[in-house]
Design a protein around this motif. Structure first.
Motif, PDB file in Angstrom:
ATOM      1  N   VAL A  33      -3.991  79.459   9.002  1.00  0.00           N
ATOM      2  CA  VAL A  33      -5.306  78.939   8.631  1.00  0.00           C
ATOM      3  C   VAL A  33      -6.286  79.146   9.784  1.00  0.00           C
ATOM      4  O   VAL A  33      -5.937  78.963  10.956  1.00  0.00           O
ATOM      5  N   THR A  34      -7.523  79.505   9.444  1.00  0.00           N
ATOM      6  CA  THR A  34      -8.619  79.474  10.406  1.00  0.00           C
ATOM      7  C   THR A  34      -9.440  78.223  10.130  1.00  0.00           C
ATOM      8  O   THR A  34      -9.974  78.056   9.024  1.00  0.00           O
ATOM      9  N   LEU A  35      -9.532  77.339  11.101  1.00  0.00           N
ATOM     10  CA  LEU A  35     -10.348  76.134  10.985  1.00  0.00           C
ATOM     11  C   LEU A  35     -11.697  76.390  11.639  1.00  0.00           C
ATOM     12  O   LEU A  35     -11.764  76.898  12.755  1.00  0.00           O
ATOM     13  N   VAL A  36     -12.762  76.023  10.939  1.00  0.00           N
ATOM     14  CA  VAL A  36     -14.122  76.162  11.456  1.00  0.00           C
ATOM     15  C   VAL A  36     -14.727  74.761  11.505  1.00  0.00           C
ATOM     16  O   VAL A  36     -14.952  74.143  10.466  1.00  0.00           O
ATOM     17  N   GLY A  37     -14.964  74.253  12.708  1.00  0.00           N
ATOM     18  CA  GLY A  37     -15.438  72.889  12.857  1.00  0.00           C
ATOM     19  C   GLY A  37     -16.762  72.814  13.578  1.00  0.00           C
ATOM     20  O   GLY A  37     -16.877  73.253  14.731  1.00  0.00           O
ATOM     21  N   HIS A  38     -17.752  72.249  12.900  1.00  0.00           N
ATOM     22  CA  HIS A  38     -19.058  72.027  13.521  1.00  0.00           C
ATOM     23  C   HIS A  38     -19.190  70.568  13.906  1.00  0.00           C
ATOM     24  O   HIS A  38     -18.953  69.682  13.084  1.00  0.00           O
ATOM     25  N   SER A  39     -19.528  70.291  15.159  1.00  0.00           N
ATOM     26  CA  SER A  39     -19.814  68.918  15.610  1.00  0.00           C
ATOM     27  C   SER A  39     -18.617  68.019  15.335  1.00  0.00           C
ATOM     28  O   SER A  39     -17.548  68.223  15.906  1.00  0.00           O
ATOM     29  N   MET A  40     -18.747  67.021  14.452  1.00  0.00           N
ATOM     30  CA  MET A  40     -17.606  66.176  14.118  1.00  0.00           C
ATOM     31  C   MET A  40     -16.427  66.997  13.618  1.00  0.00           C
ATOM     32  O   MET A  40     -15.261  66.646  13.834  1.00  0.00           O
ATOM     33  N   GLY A  41     -16.713  68.113  12.937  1.00  0.00           N
ATOM     34  CA  GLY A  41     -15.634  68.966  12.455  1.00  0.00           C
ATOM     35  C   GLY A  41     -14.776  69.510  13.579  1.00  0.00           C
ATOM     36  O   GLY A  41     -13.564  69.676  13.429  1.00  0.00           O
ATOM     37  N   ALA A  42     -15.396  69.791  14.738  1.00  0.00           N
ATOM     38  CA  ALA A  42     -14.624  70.243  15.900  1.00  0.00           C
ATOM     39  C   ALA A  42     -13.753  69.119  16.428  1.00  0.00           C
ATOM     40  O   ALA A  42     -12.596  69.336  16.816  1.00  0.00           O
ATOM     41  N   LEU A  43     -14.278  67.893  16.453  1.00  0.00           N
ATOM     42  CA  LEU A  43     -13.464  66.753  16.874  1.00  0.00           C
ATOM     43  C   LEU A  43     -12.301  66.545  15.915  1.00  0.00           C
ATOM     44  O   LEU A  43     -11.184  66.211  16.339  1.00  0.00           O
ATOM     45  N   THR A  44     -12.547  66.752  14.626  1.00  0.00           N
ATOM     46  CA  THR A  44     -11.481  66.614  13.628  1.00  0.00           C
ATOM     47  C   THR A  44     -10.379  67.630  13.872  1.00  0.00           C
ATOM     48  O   THR A  44      -9.180  67.299  13.812  1.00  0.00           O
ATOM     49  N   LEU A  45     -10.749  68.869  14.170  1.00  0.00           N
ATOM     50  CA  LEU A  45      -9.708  69.880  14.389  1.00  0.00           C
ATOM     51  C   LEU A  45      -8.956  69.631  15.687  1.00  0.00           C
ATOM     52  O   LEU A  45      -7.743  69.883  15.777  1.00  0.00           O
ATOM     53  N   TRP A  46      -9.650  69.103  16.712  1.00  0.00           N
ATOM     54  CA  TRP A  46      -8.928  68.745  17.937  1.00  0.00           C
ATOM     55  C   TRP A  46      -7.957  67.600  17.682  1.00  0.00           C
ATOM     56  O   TRP A  46      -6.842  67.586  18.206  1.00  0.00           O
ATOM     57  N   GLN A  47      -8.371  66.628  16.882  1.00  0.00           N
ATOM     58  CA  GLN A  47      -7.464  65.525  16.538  1.00  0.00           C
ATOM     59  C   GLN A  47      -6.279  66.058  15.734  1.00  0.00           C
ATOM     60  O   GLN A  47      -5.130  65.644  15.948  1.00  0.00           O
ATOM     61  N   TYR A  48      -6.534  66.987  14.826  1.00  0.00           N
ATOM     62  CA  TYR A  48      -5.458  67.606  14.051  1.00  0.00           C
ATOM     63  C   TYR A  48      -4.461  68.292  14.979  1.00  0.00           C
ATOM     64  O   TYR A  48      -3.238  68.137  14.833  1.00  0.00           O
ATOM     65  N   ILE A  49      -4.975  69.065  15.937  1.00  0.00           N
ATOM     66  CA  ILE A  49      -4.077  69.771  16.859  1.00  0.00           C
ATOM     67  C   ILE A  49      -3.282  68.773  17.687  1.00  0.00           C
ATOM     68  O   ILE A  49      -2.081  68.971  17.939  1.00  0.00           O
ATOM     69  N   ARG A  50      -3.917  67.697  18.135  1.00  0.00           N
ATOM     70  CA  ARG A  50      -3.187  66.671  18.888  1.00  0.00           C
ATOM     71  C   ARG A  50      -2.041  66.098  18.058  1.00  0.00           C
ATOM     72  O   ARG A  50      -0.923  65.916  18.571  1.00  0.00           O
ATOM     73  N   ASP A  51      -2.282  65.818  16.792  1.00  0.00           N
ATOM     74  CA  ASP A  51      -1.305  65.119  15.963  1.00  0.00           C
ATOM     75  C   ASP A  51      -0.291  66.052  15.310  1.00  0.00           C
ATOM     76  O   ASP A  51       0.858  65.649  15.081  1.00  0.00           O
ATOM     77  N   PHE A  52      -0.706  67.283  14.985  1.00  0.00           N
ATOM     78  CA  PHE A  52       0.146  68.146  14.169  1.00  0.00           C
ATOM     79  C   PHE A  52       0.409  69.517  14.790  1.00  0.00           C
ATOM     80  O   PHE A  52       1.171  70.309  14.229  1.00  0.00           O
ATOM     81  N   GLY A  53      -0.208  69.816  15.918  1.00  0.00           N
ATOM     82  CA  GLY A  53       0.049  71.082  16.582  1.00  0.00           C
ATOM     83  C   GLY A  53      -0.678  72.251  15.931  1.00  0.00           C
ATOM     84  O   GLY A  53      -1.532  72.078  15.062  1.00  0.00           O
ATOM     85  N   CYS A  54      -0.308  73.450  16.345  1.00  0.00           N
ATOM     86  CA  CYS A  54      -0.996  74.665  15.910  1.00  0.00           C
ATOM     87  C   CYS A  54      -0.140  75.550  15.007  1.00  0.00           C
ATOM     88  O   CYS A  54      -0.542  76.680  14.698  1.00  0.00           O
ATOM     89  N   ASP A  55       1.016  75.065  14.573  1.00  0.00           N
ATOM     90  CA  ASP A  55       1.947  75.921  13.838  1.00  0.00           C
ATOM     91  C   ASP A  55       1.344  76.515  12.573  1.00  0.00           C
ATOM     92  O   ASP A  55       1.678  77.646  12.191  1.00  0.00           O
ATOM     93  N   LYS A  56       0.472  75.768  11.903  1.00  0.00           N
ATOM     94  CA  LYS A  56      -0.110  76.242  10.642  1.00  0.00           C
ATOM     95  C   LYS A  56      -1.412  77.021  10.855  1.00  0.00           C
ATOM     96  O   LYS A  56      -2.014  77.483   9.886  1.00  0.00           O
ATOM     97  N   LEU A  57      -1.834  77.145  12.102  1.00  0.00           N
ATOM     98  CA  LEU A  57      -3.140  77.710  12.389  1.00  0.00           C
ATOM     99  C   LEU A  57      -3.040  79.116  12.971  1.00  0.00           C
ATOM    100  O   LEU A  57      -2.157  79.402  13.779  1.00  0.00           O
TER     101      LEU A  57
END
Length: 280
Positions: free
Chosen positions: A89-113
């Protein structure tokens, strides 16, 4: 819109179009899925594109007791990825969306990305004596508390003042003369349910993702505006220097939403970035 039901029984609604490698657009605070549609439609010829309304956003009803914490948004994202059995998956995060993707990476890692695109965001919003790369370069805890109080009193005006009182002189002058653009933003913001958005903002200002950046082992496309209301060029440099596989593009004459000021350039840069991911 399609929907999934989160683990805490919140409806998460999203638009899905196209076929191909998956791209998920994550919008900013108080925004919604439809802000991404002009970009999603451009990519849908080669990609399966998702644009969601994060919980508490998009005008969808949400229970007063429901969380709008960024951790739950990251969990919703993980559930969406699992629901559609997505990978690379390619995640595209603007503003809060970038914080959301960083939180996702913290909690779930990068395996799906496969990679991420981060648009005009700092990993920590609130500043202190040792951190000056947050909002305005001087948005300390006291300033954050004052803003939260204003948001609770008058959500629309508090958000507009947040936009106006930063680095971008045009925004400040437009707010002071109550330009038509600010009038339209005010009218829209007054239609939103403020309480869940304020709770969301509180979670964003509590977050600190500086430790996540060096842990990222996937490519990152960084898009920043040279006239951002919120962040100086030092923020973009910090993010670039702390994500190993990153490339930084600074868009000239652009505010906190550089993708809106240079739509064709952004689409080209994103397409090129995703193509490189697929070649790896």
């Amino acid at each position: 819109m399609e929907k999934i039901i989160s683990s805490d029984n919140v409806e998460i609604r999203y638009l899905r179009l196209g076929k191909g490698s998956p791209v998920i657009f994550l919008h900013g605070w108080s925004a919604g899925a439809r802000d991404w549609l002009p970009f999603a439609s451009e990519l849908a010829d080669q990609h399966e594109v998702f644009c969601w309304d994060a919980r508490g956003h998009g005008g969808h009803p949400i229970a007063d007791s429901a969380s709008t914490h960024v951790r739950d948004m990251a969990s919703d994202l993980q559930q969406l990825i699992e629901h559609h059995q997505l990978s690379n998956v390619t995640l595209v995060g603007h503003s809060m969306g970038a914080l959301t993707l960083w939180q996702y990476i913290r909690d779930f890692g990068c395996d799906k990305l496969a990679g991420v695109c981060i648009i005009d965001q700092s990993p920590k919003l609130v500043t202190d004596d040792n951190w000056h790369n947050g909002i305005y370069g001087n948005f300390n805890q006291a300033a954050s508390n004052r803003l939260i109080s204003k948001l609770k009193e008058d959500f629309a005006e508090g958000l507009l003042q947040l936009v106006a009182n930063g680095y971008n002189r045009k925004s400040y002058e437009s707010y002071q003369r109550n330009s038509r653009g600010f009038q339209q933003m005010r009218e829209h913001l007054q239609t939103l349910k403020g309480d869940p958005l304020v709770r969301c903002w509180e979670s964003l200002t509590e977050a600190d993702y500086r430790d996540v950046l060096p842990q990222m082992d996937i490519p990152a496309l960084l898009i920043y505006g040279d006239e951002s209301q919120f962040y100086s060029s030092k923020v973009a440099d910090y993010v670039r220097d702390n994500i190993r596989l990153s490339e930084l593009h600074t868009y000239e004459n652009s505010d906190h939403s550089p993708q809106l000021w240079h739509r064709e350039r952004f689409i080209y840069d994103l397409r090129t970035f995703i193509a490189k991911l697929q070649d790896c």
